[in-house]
Design a protein around this motif. Structure first.
Motif, PDB file in Angstrom:
ATOM      1  N   GLY A  34       0.824  -1.202   0.000  1.00 24.98           N
ATOM      2  CA  GLY A  34       0.000   0.000   0.000  1.00 24.98           C
ATOM      3  C   GLY A  34       0.858   1.251   0.000  1.00 24.98           C
ATOM      4  O   GLY A  34       1.785   1.375   0.790  1.00 24.98           O
ATOM      5  N   GLY A  35       0.545   2.187  -0.877  1.00 21.91           N
ATOM      6  CA  GLY A  35       1.340   3.401  -0.987  1.00 21.91           C
ATOM      7  C   GLY A  35       2.628   3.219  -1.767  1.00 21.91           C
ATOM      8  O   GLY A  35       3.363   4.181  -1.976  1.00 21.91           O
ATOM      9  N   VAL A  36       2.910   1.979  -2.196  1.00 21.35           N
ATOM     10  CA  VAL A  36       4.113   1.706  -2.979  1.00 21.35           C
ATOM     11  C   VAL A  36       3.728   1.233  -4.371  1.00 21.35           C
ATOM     12  O   VAL A  36       3.957   1.919  -5.365  1.00 21.35           O
ATOM     13  N   THR A  37       3.135   0.030  -4.435  1.00 14.95           N
ATOM     14  CA  THR A  37       2.685  -0.495  -5.725  1.00 14.95           C
ATOM     15  C   THR A  37       1.356   0.124  -6.143  1.00 14.95           C
ATOM     16  O   THR A  37       1.097   0.344  -7.316  1.00 14.95           O
ATOM     17  N   TRP A  38       0.502   0.388  -5.167  1.00 16.08           N
ATOM     18  CA  TRP A  38      -0.791   1.027  -5.434  1.00 16.08           C
ATOM     19  C   TRP A  38      -1.107   1.994  -4.295  1.00 16.08           C
ATOM     20  O   TRP A  38      -0.572   1.876  -3.191  1.00 16.08           O
ATOM     21  N   GLY A  39      -1.970   2.942  -4.560  1.00 16.95           N
ATOM     22  CA  GLY A  39      -2.334   3.925  -3.549  1.00 16.95           C
ATOM     23  C   GLY A  39      -3.199   3.311  -2.461  1.00 16.95           C
ATOM     24  O   GLY A  39      -3.893   2.320  -2.681  1.00 16.95           O
ATOM     25  N   TRP A  40      -3.162   3.943  -1.283  1.00 12.05           N
ATOM     26  CA  TRP A  40      -3.935   3.426  -0.160  1.00 12.05           C
ATOM     27  C   TRP A  40      -5.433   3.443  -0.442  1.00 12.05           C
ATOM     28  O   TRP A  40      -6.161   2.562   0.010  1.00 12.05           O
ATOM     29  N   ALA A  41      -5.883   4.423  -1.168  1.00 10.97           N
ATOM     30  CA  ALA A  41      -7.323   4.554  -1.436  1.00 10.97           C
ATOM     31  C   ALA A  41      -7.703   4.000  -2.799  1.00 10.97           C
ATOM     32  O   ALA A  41      -8.838   4.195  -3.252  1.00 10.97           O
ATOM     33  N   SER A  42      -6.774   3.314  -3.461  1.00 12.08           N
ATOM     34  CA  SER A  42      -7.063   2.773  -4.789  1.00 12.08           C
ATOM     35  C   SER A  42      -8.020   1.590  -4.692  1.00 12.08           C
ATOM     36  O   SER A  42      -8.126   0.943  -3.634  1.00 12.08           O
ATOM     37  N   PRO A  43      -8.742   1.278  -5.759  1.00 12.75           N
ATOM     38  CA  PRO A  43      -9.647   0.111  -5.739  1.00 12.75           C
ATOM     39  C   PRO A  43      -8.923  -1.180  -5.381  1.00 12.75           C
ATOM     40  O   PRO A  43      -9.473  -2.020  -4.654  1.00 12.75           O
ATOM     41  N   ALA A  44      -7.696  -1.357  -5.882  1.00 10.21           N
ATOM     42  CA  ALA A  44      -6.952  -2.584  -5.582  1.00 10.21           C
ATOM     43  C   ALA A  44      -6.689  -2.702  -4.087  1.00 10.21           C
ATOM     44  O   ALA A  44      -6.886  -3.765  -3.485  1.00 10.21           O
TER      45      ALA A  44
END
Length: 479
Positions: free
Chosen positions: A230-240
């Motif tokens: 989280g916050g690295v590969t994808w954002g914390w608030a991203s759908p993933a």
């Protein structure tokens, strides 16, 4: 339900078994050393690995996948150790770890190396909790702190020697020897344990909780994956990210329901209904977070802010692993006089002092002051961690020691993942506001003070006196 020679001797009071404890401890330390080395040795070899295999954008997974598979399998091994005995689980862990090492050394692409590191982590997930459980079987409460100091020294040596060995192998031999060197060392450890660790387990029919094991493994895997990436590969608030956390929460909720109905739950829920165990597990969570915050950002501060090289930064951090085994080995004398809880409270106070020293480091501070903060934190962690681990093990008999030790180790791993996510978010948010690297590390160290203070609240859950731990914790309330 089950019986071993080590249980019967209650700390190896028998002359015959006492004579065997030295080789067993050496084998346990060697096994632990393999896990510790492979956590650090690969760091300096990354350029050579990427040059041979490619996949620069994928190399962070070499670290993440190892931590992930190690963490999520730990609770399962604790249960199996209480059912099957320590030796079979330890041998399985060593065998899988060595298999992963062979595959790592033979890897022909970055995805293959990542998969092999996952296999290594599965083996490491058995070795670490079994090492601590076997120490609990062989040594008395009075002796365990000293012995745990020896084991802690293995991590201290690995933190310094690991990156150096990785660089030497990569520059003068081949990075693949980083993994192949595990084979003779692991074989020696397994051979020694096979000959010197006596164990007899009364075989009984058991119903393996496969559903609970699958739910726990997948749910924890998704939870730790979300925290690490989280916050690295994808954002914390991203759908993933939201989907991963949502599925993890659902699976863990179903796991709790399944465990309530299971005849032999893979992780008995009474582990979370016992004062001493809850306190010890919360402390382990905090210890994992504190270690991650300091080990990740003190070298960054030393290099990026003060301008020192990687070697000097590494030695500053090594002060942490010097202080820890010193205080861990001495903590036994303290908790035998004032009790587990008060010893841990002293340790938490020392940790807060060390965190404050780190928080007041300036843009032009002396590097030695950073090392002093690490040393103080190491002293505090030894006084905090060792008494709580011994307290957790002392609340139960042989047939439950594996699961409570493994749960404690899992909580520390989970704390490391939470710490990586939390401190990473703080640093990234600071840098996103176009503030300096110094401000980012300063904010992380300030947060470290707050996290350290939480240890006090966790410890206050624990009964004050040693005799309360032994009587109240003799048999946890069954589910």
């Amino acid at each position: 339900m089950t019986e071993t020679v080590s249980k019967r001797s209650k700390g190896a009071k028998g002359v015959g078994l006492r004579s065997e404890r030295g080789p067993v401890l050496a084998a346990v330390m060697l096994s632990t050393g393999l896990v510790a080395l492979d956590s650090t040795i690969i760091a300096t070899a990354v350029p050579s690995i990427v040059r041979d295999l490619g996949g620069f954008t994928q190399f962070p997974w070499l670290f993440s996948i190892y931590l992930l598979t190690q963490a999520v399998t730990t609770p399962l091994y604790g249960k199996f150790a209480d059912v099957l005995g320590r030796k079979p689980v330890m041998f399985f862990g060593i065998a899988v770890f060595l298999l992963g090492s062979v595959l790592c050394g033979a890897a022909w692409s970055m995805p293959v190396l990542i998969a092999a590191r996952a296999i290594q982590g599965i083996g490491a997930g058995a070795i670490q909790p079994m090492s601590m459980t076997m120490i609990g079987d062989l040594y008395t409460v009075e002796e365990r702190a000293r012995v745990q100091g020896y084991v802690a020294s293995v991590w201290a040596i690995a933190s310094v020697v690991g990156p150096t060995l990785g660089g030497v192998f990569s520059e003068y031999l081949d990075w693949r020897w980083i993994f192949f060197v595990n084979l003779p060392l692991g074989a020696i450890a397994a051979w020694t344990l096979a000959r010197k660790f006596p164990e007899r387990v009364e075989r009984q029919a058991h119903r393996i909780d496969y559903t609970g094991a699958a739910l726990l493994t997948i749910g924890c895997s998704l939870l730790i994956l979300g925290l690490l990436e989280g916050g690295v590969t994808w954002g914390w608030a991203s759908p993933a990210s939201l989907a991963i956390f949502a599925v993890a929460v659902v699976l863990l909720a179903v796991f709790v329901f399944v465990e309530r109905k299971a005849a032999e739950p893979i992780l008995p829920l009474w582990v979370f209904q016992h004062r001493v165990l809850n306190s010890g597990n919360l402390v382990a969570l905090i210890v994992g977070a504190v270690m991650m915050g300091l080990s990740s950002y003190l070298p960054t501060y030393a290099q990026g802010v003060l301008g020192f090289g990687a070697l000097a930064a590494g030695f500053a951090l090594a002060a942490l692993t010097v202080g820890w085994p010193i205080s861990a080995s001495l903590s036994g004398r303290v908790y035998l006089r004032i009790g587990f809880r008060d010893t841990a409270l002293i340790g938490s106070g020392v940790i807060i002092v060390g965190s404050v020293v780190a928080a007041v480091l300036g843009e032009h501070s002396w590097l030695g002051l950073a090392a002093v903060s690490a040393f103080i934190l190491g002293i505090g962690l030894g006084l905090l961690s060792s008494p709580t681990v011994v307290a957790v093990q002392s609340t139960v008999g042989w047939d439950k020691r594996g699961v409570v030790t493994a749960t404690n180790m899992f909580c520390r791993s989970l704390g490391s993942a939470v710490g990586a996510a939390m401190f990473g978010a703080i640093a990234n948010a600071t840098l996103a506001n176009e503030e300096s690297l110094y401000q980012a590390t300063h904010n992380v160290f300030t947060a470290l003070v707050a996290v350290s203070a939480l240890a006090v609240a966790a410890i206050l859950l624990m009964p004050r006196h040693t005799d309360q731990l032994r009587t109240r914790g003799a048999e946890p309330r069954p589910e």
